[in-house]
Design a protein around this motif. Structure first.
Motif, short mmCIF file in Angstrom:
data_model
loop_
_atom_site.label_atom_id
_atom_site.label_comp_id
_atom_site.label_asym_id
_atom_site.label_seq_id
_atom_site.Cartn_x
_atom_site.Cartn_y
_atom_site.Cartn_z
N LEU A 1 44.03 38.33 51.49
CA LEU A 1 43.99 38.70 50.08
C LEU A 1 43.81 37.44 49.26
O LEU A 1 44.67 36.56 49.26
N VAL A 2 42.68 37.33 48.60
CA VAL A 2 42.36 36.12 47.85
C VAL A 2 42.88 36.21 46.43
O VAL A 2 42.62 37.19 45.72
N ILE A 3 43.58 35.20 46.00
CA ILE A 3 44.10 35.09 44.64
C ILE A 3 43.27 34.04 43.92
O ILE A 3 43.19 32.90 44.36
N GLY A 4 42.63 34.39 42.86
CA GLY A 4 41.84 33.43 42.09
C GLY A 4 42.68 32.71 41.06
O GLY A 4 43.54 33.30 40.42
N TYR A 5 42.40 31.42 40.89
CA TYR A 5 43.11 30.63 39.89
C TYR A 5 42.18 29.57 39.35
O TYR A 5 41.63 28.75 40.09
N SER A 6 41.96 29.56 38.04
CA SER A 6 41.16 28.53 37.38
C SER A 6 42.00 27.91 36.28
O SER A 6 42.49 28.62 35.39
N ALA A 7 42.16 26.58 36.34
CA ALA A 7 43.03 25.91 35.38
C ALA A 7 42.66 24.44 35.30
O ALA A 7 41.89 23.92 36.10
N GLY A 8 43.23 23.76 34.32
CA GLY A 8 43.08 22.31 34.22
C GLY A 8 43.98 21.64 35.24
O GLY A 8 45.19 21.56 35.04
N LEU A 9 43.41 21.18 36.34
CA LEU A 9 44.17 20.54 37.40
C LEU A 9 43.97 19.04 37.43
O LEU A 9 44.47 18.35 38.30
N VAL B 1 44.37 32.78 34.86
CA VAL B 1 43.89 31.71 33.99
C VAL B 1 45.02 31.38 33.01
O VAL B 1 45.50 32.28 32.31
N PRO B 2 45.46 30.12 32.92
CA PRO B 2 46.59 29.78 32.06
C PRO B 2 46.23 29.07 30.76
O PRO B 2 47.00 28.23 30.29
N HIS B 3 45.07 29.37 30.18
CA HIS B 3 44.79 28.83 28.85
C HIS B 3 43.89 29.80 28.08
O HIS B 3 43.02 30.48 28.65
N LEU C 1 40.62 41.85 37.49
CA LEU C 1 41.80 41.87 36.64
C LEU C 1 42.21 40.44 36.33
O LEU C 1 42.28 39.60 37.22
N ILE C 2 42.48 40.17 35.05
CA ILE C 2 42.87 38.82 34.61
C ILE C 2 44.39 38.74 34.50
O ILE C 2 45.01 39.54 33.80
N GLY C 3 44.97 37.77 35.18
CA GLY C 3 46.37 37.43 34.98
C GLY C 3 46.41 36.37 33.89
O GLY C 3 46.17 35.19 34.16
N ALA C 4 46.64 36.78 32.66
CA ALA C 4 46.48 35.90 31.49
C ALA C 4 47.80 35.22 31.16
O ALA C 4 48.71 35.84 30.60
N TYR C 5 47.89 33.93 31.48
CA TYR C 5 49.09 33.19 31.13
C TYR C 5 48.83 32.35 29.88
O TYR C 5 48.52 31.16 29.94
N SER C 6 48.92 33.00 28.75
CA SER C 6 48.83 32.36 27.44
C SER C 6 49.49 33.29 26.44
O SER C 6 49.43 34.51 26.59
N SER C 7 50.11 32.71 25.42
CA SER C 7 50.82 33.53 24.44
C SER C 7 49.98 33.86 23.21
O SER C 7 50.49 34.39 22.23
N ASP C 8 48.69 33.55 23.25
CA ASP C 8 47.80 33.81 22.12
C ASP C 8 47.61 35.31 21.92
O ASP C 8 47.05 35.99 22.79
#
Length: 381
Positions: A24-32, A100-102, A120-127
């Motif tokens: 099961l692949v979990i996608g993650y794109s962020a500033g690393l 995506v955390p931004h 499906l987007i796991g949106a980690y931002s409070s905007d």
């Protein structure tokens, strides 16, 4: 009850391993890398910790056993790169869910999944604009920053005509925080000075922008972005003689700020309450530090992402699918009822896709260096 040790972004089947289990692949794109790397890695580590626990316990959905795998791509906090990364994660890696955390990156991803590409987007931002987009395949994890702005103002605005300086990060998220704060500050009768927002990811010398802001003689300065540059900006302002208060946006965390500047510089500031002050977080913090051999502060970004999996995983079990984003999302109102977690544990999800929890708190750091917790009432959606 689903275990908290299972991770939130379980995605599409990506093949079988030697054990016969599907992947099961979990996608993650962020500033690393770059100025936002500390933040991106915090979220990533929360996901990694949960993945390992999920795999140890075993993941079975619709009669099949799965091994969870995290696929991470660095977007250097650039929304355009996020879009490219997400497309690759979905089309080449088979991810049905991408974290995506931004805010800018989340909005770029929403443009993609509102077309022919479904994920499906796991949106980690409070905007709050993330929810306002009306994207049916977005799940927003943290509280909206709308919850914080007015209570933060109430804590640091000590006179009716107080002046507000503007030095938040120039990212899309920072601009939205700035816009909302301006509206509420002016509505309360205060004066807003010129905007001196800067790119926290690329600017390393804050002396000039700070001097410009202090020339307006602010009583309070709005600051915040990734914690490390935020701390350095606050330090520069104190060194240039600023005695007023800081209103710190929720991306920066007190427990991290203390690592990058003399904690005394943070006195007379309002922001997110440090995770260790929340009851019941001690064991999680200890487990995290042991796992990653880390003495760095453990904050809400790590904990909230770590505890998100039960919702997604239970939804997959209910939907009997790991690759149908719509079915997974539709199952979440039932799945969220079985969540266990670290703190601020979700107990429902709104029609717009926002996880809801009780007991939100923030903190004012007084001039004695003590944190004074206070409750935050969340707007109804």
């Amino acid at each position: 009850m689903a275990s908290v040790g299972m991770l939130a972004a379980v995605a599409a089947c990506g093949g079988s391993g030697d054990s016969g289990e599907e992947t099961l692949v979990i996608g993650y794109s962020a500033g690393l890398s770059g100025g936002a790397a500390e933040y991106g890695v915090n979220v990533q580590n929360g996901l990694k910790m949960a993945i390992d626990e999920a795999n140890e316990e075993g993941v079975e959905i619709d009669g099949k056993k799965y091994t969870v795998k995290l696929e991470s791509l660095d977007d250097q906090y650039q929304p355009g790169t996020t879009g490219t990364n997400v497309q690759r994660l979905v089309e080449k890696e088979g991810a049905a869910v991408v974290f995506v955390p931004h805010a800018g990156g989340i909005k770029a991803a929403q443009e993609l999944n509102s077309g022919r590409t479904e994920f499906l987007i796991g949106a980690y931002s409070s905007d709050p604009a993330i929810l306002d987009a009306g994207n049916e395949l977005t799940v927003m994890i943290p509280p909206s920053f709308d919850s914080y702005v007015q209570p933060f103002i109430d804590k640091v605005k000590t006179k009716p005509d107080a002046k507000l300086g503007l030095m938040a990060t120039a990212s899309e998220f920072g601009q939205e925080w700035t816009k909302t704060t301006i509206e509420k500050w002016e509505a309360s009768g205060g004066e807003v000075l010129a905007k001196n927002n800067i790119d926290y990811g690329t600017v390393s010398d804050f002396a000039g922008p700070v001097a410009k802001t202090l020339a307006g003689k602010p009583d309070v300065i709005l600051v915040g972005g990734p914690s490390q540059p935020t701390a350095l900006l606050i330090e520069e302002a104190r060194e240039q003689g600023f005695k007023g208060a800081f209103l710190i946006i929720d991306q920066a965390k007190f427990e991290e700020l203390e690592e990058f500047t003399d904690p005394k510089n943070l006195n007379n500031s309002v922001g997110i309450m440090p995770l260790p002050l929340f009851e019941g977080t001690d064991q999680f913090i200890a487990d995290y530090k042991e796992k990653f051999s880390s003495e760095k502060p453990v904050n809400a970004d790590i904990a909230l992402n770590y505890q998100s999996l039960p919702i997604f995983l239970e939804a997959m079990k209910i939907a009997k699918s790991v690759d149908d984003p719509k079915a997974i999302r539709e199952a979440m109102p039932e799945a969220v009822k079985s969540v266990e977690g670290v703190f601020f544990v979700p107990n429902s999800i709104t029609d717009k896709g926002h996880l809801q929890a009780d007991g939100l708190q923030a903190a004012y750091r007084n001039n004695q260096g003590e944190y004074e917790p206070f409750d935050i009432e969340q707007p109804k959606e």
